[in-house]
Design a protein around this motif. Sequence first.
Motif, short mmCIF file in Angstrom:
data_model
loop_
_atom_site.label_atom_id
_atom_site.label_comp_id
_atom_site.label_asym_id
_atom_site.label_seq_id
_atom_site.Cartn_x
_atom_site.Cartn_y
_atom_site.Cartn_z
N ASP A 264 8.62 4.01 -13.05
CA ASP A 264 7.47 2.75 -13.00
C ASP A 264 6.87 2.54 -11.65
O ASP A 264 5.91 2.05 -11.54
N GLU A 265 7.79 2.90 -10.59
CA GLU A 265 7.15 2.64 -9.27
C GLU A 265 6.13 3.78 -8.94
O GLU A 265 5.05 3.59 -8.39
N ILE A 266 6.15 4.98 -9.68
CA ILE A 266 5.30 5.80 -9.44
C ILE A 266 3.84 5.42 -10.02
O ILE A 266 2.87 5.52 -9.49
N VAL A 267 4.00 4.80 -11.15
CA VAL A 267 2.68 4.28 -11.85
C VAL A 267 2.18 3.19 -11.23
O VAL A 267 1.04 3.24 -10.87
N ASN A 268 2.76 2.37 -10.41
CA ASN A 268 2.50 1.34 -9.75
C ASN A 268 1.77 1.78 -8.46
O ASN A 268 0.63 1.30 -8.13
N ARG A 269 2.22 2.82 -7.96
CA ARG A 269 1.69 3.69 -6.65
C ARG A 269 0.16 4.11 -7.05
O ARG A 269 -0.59 4.20 -6.40
N LEU A 270 0.22 4.70 -8.43
CA LEU A 270 -1.00 5.24 -8.86
C LEU A 270 -2.18 4.31 -8.98
O LEU A 270 -3.28 4.47 -8.44
N ASN A 271 -1.67 3.31 -9.45
CA ASN A 271 -2.52 2.35 -9.77
C ASN A 271 -3.04 1.35 -8.27
O ASN A 271 -4.22 1.28 -8.24
N ALA A 272 -2.07 1.41 -7.39
CA ALA A 272 -2.55 0.77 -6.26
C ALA A 272 -3.41 1.83 -5.31
O ALA A 272 -4.10 1.16 -4.66
N LEU A 273 -2.97 3.27 -5.32
CA LEU A 273 -4.06 4.05 -4.73
C LEU A 273 -5.34 4.00 -5.35
O LEU A 273 -6.34 4.02 -4.55
N ARG A 274 -5.54 3.96 -6.66
CA ARG A 274 -6.96 3.61 -7.35
C ARG A 274 -7.50 2.32 -6.87
O ARG A 274 -8.68 2.44 -6.25
N MET A 275 -6.61 1.45 -6.80
CA MET A 275 -7.38 -0.02 -6.22
C MET A 275 -7.59 0.03 -4.82
O MET A 275 -8.84 -0.60 -4.35
N LEU A 276 -7.01 0.93 -3.91
CA LEU A 276 -7.34 0.99 -2.73
C LEU A 276 -8.56 2.00 -2.42
O LEU A 276 -9.34 1.36 -1.42
N GLU A 277 -8.54 2.74 -3.22
CA GLU A 277 -9.66 3.83 -3.06
C GLU A 277 -11.07 3.08 -3.65
O GLU A 277 -12.24 2.94 -2.89
N ASN A 278 -10.99 2.15 -4.47
CA ASN A 278 -12.02 0.94 -5.04
C ASN A 278 -12.59 0.11 -3.93
O ASN A 278 -13.57 -0.23 -3.43
N LEU A 279 -11.46 -0.46 -3.05
CA LEU A 279 -11.59 -1.36 -1.91
C LEU A 279 -12.33 -0.56 -0.78
O LEU A 279 -13.11 -1.08 -0.07
N ARG A 280 -11.90 0.66 -0.47
CA ARG A 280 -12.54 1.33 0.66
C ARG A 280 -13.75 1.96 0.20
O ARG A 280 -14.57 1.51 1.33
N THR A 281 -14.26 2.02 -0.92
CA THR A 281 -15.58 2.45 -1.28
C THR A 281 -16.30 1.08 -0.86
O THR A 281 -17.51 1.25 -0.59
N GLN A 282 -16.01 0.04 -1.51
CA GLN A 282 -16.73 -1.28 -1.36
C GLN A 282 -16.94 -1.85 0.01
O GLN A 282 -18.04 -2.02 0.55
N VAL A 283 -15.87 -1.64 0.76
CA VAL A 283 -15.77 -1.94 2.19
C VAL A 283 -16.89 -0.94 3.03
O VAL A 283 -17.83 -1.25 3.90
N SER A 284 -16.73 0.47 2.55
CA SER A 284 -17.73 1.55 3.17
C SER A 284 -19.23 1.12 2.91
O SER A 284 -19.95 1.25 3.86
N GLU A 285 -19.50 0.66 1.62
CA GLU A 285 -20.89 0.22 1.28
C GLU A 285 -21.33 -1.04 2.08
O GLU A 285 -22.54 -0.84 2.52
N VAL A 286 -20.52 -1.79 2.34
CA VAL A 286 -20.75 -3.06 3.18
C VAL A 286 -21.08 -2.72 4.62
O VAL A 286 -22.11 -3.12 5.01
N ASN A 287 -20.13 -1.92 5.26
CA ASN A 287 -20.40 -1.53 6.47
C ASN A 287 -21.71 -0.67 6.74
O ASN A 287 -22.64 -0.59 7.82
N GLU A 288 -21.89 0.08 5.77
CA GLU A 288 -23.24 0.95 5.89
C GLU A 288 -24.42 0.12 5.74
O GLU A 288 -25.50 0.32 6.32
N ASN A 289 -24.55 -0.77 4.89
CA ASN A 289 -25.55 -1.82 4.82
C ASN A 289 -25.77 -2.76 5.89
O ASN A 289 -26.85 -2.98 6.44
N GLN A 290 -24.48 -3.03 6.40
CA GLN A 290 -24.65 -3.75 7.84
C GLN A 290 -25.25 -2.97 8.80
O GLN A 290 -26.08 -3.55 9.81
#
Length: 405
Positions: free
Chosen positions: A147-173
């Motif tokens: 169960d923890e492995i699945v939680n980590r996989l989901n968390a990694l995907r969420m972090l990747e999405n957040l990293r993408t959003q932050v990257s786009e915001v920083n680039e726009n700024q």
Amino acid sequence: MPANELERLKTLSDLDLDYSGLNDNLKSLSVLAAKIAGTDISMVNLIDSLTQWTIANHGLEIDQMDREDSVCQYTIVERDEFEVKDLSADIRFKDKFYVTDNPGLRYYYGVPLKANNGSHLGALCVLDTQTRQLTPEKVEMLKIIADEIVNRLNALRMLENLRTQVSEVNENQRRVAHDIRGPLGGIIGLARIISEQGEENTMDEVLEFINLIQKSGHSILELADEILSIDSRPKSQIAALGSDEFNQLALKEKLIKLYAPQAVNKKITFEIFTHADTQAIPFSKNKLLQIIGNIISNAMKFTPAGGKVTVNLGLEVVPQAHNTLKIQVTDTGVGISAEKIQQILEGKGETTNGTSGEQGYGFGLALVKHLIDGLKGTLQITSELGNGTTFIVSLPQTASRNKSM
């Protein structure tokens, strides 16, 4: 095969994982599983339509194997667990290379990796060269780790999405700060000149200064309109790749790492070509590994030894419009009938055996069609029975990825 196989594959693809980059995040859980079970080996395996990908392991260095050779293919069909006391005494496994050759495995215990919707993405398994007896307490702890492995996989995907959003915001700024500095500097400079010259300014000079200020102001307004309408200029100069981006060179390197072992195993020539004039331009990596990987695996499955699988990568760059990623996969395999092509284009999956007797999992191509449709792309298939098949994928890139850097 799980009854919900296509839904299971869709759930796995939604995680959009790079199977070669997960070991660091999951290695400790793999080690913990082996310690709890008292076994020499443990693995975390994800299973797609044709391949078992080992994304973390302890005690046995392996990256992938054909799905049909794996024990975990049976685990994902079970509700809670799958155990084999002696692999050498089980007709399904007694002739497999990991039983007859080094390391000579005997014991297997696997727990499905369950997604939130109930789909089994793969399995956490522990293995040994001698039989074991796991207590109920150990079994329960292995399930907690799964169960923890699945939680980590989901968390990694969420972090990747957040990293993408932050990257786009920083680039726009960064771009806004850079582009707006010039017009604002011009306005400030002209205002200072008017102020310093005071009454010495003639009316014509003042009007000229005002005209220049007006032009600078228009530049800022145009920039604002451009940002609000999403910049759509083509990328002609390239910055470092973002966490959500590939270019042709990076994608080529990744595909070779993932699929060259399959080609070697089947004695197939595997080549990837890029276009020099566009090979460094970034594009979205969203679902790319799932799309191309399934097509490549399928091509290798239906290409006999001595054959060839070729991938051509390209990017159509259109000024003031969307770029289009082009992927062509050509094989020298047995070909596909017109009826089968139509089934694929309709998103239907059927099982067909490969040239070396591999079990077929036709849901992989159904998944490819589903993913391409979700990205507003197109899929073309041409084939002649006995003379190979060509898949052509076209994927439009969002305007934000077409901007000049």
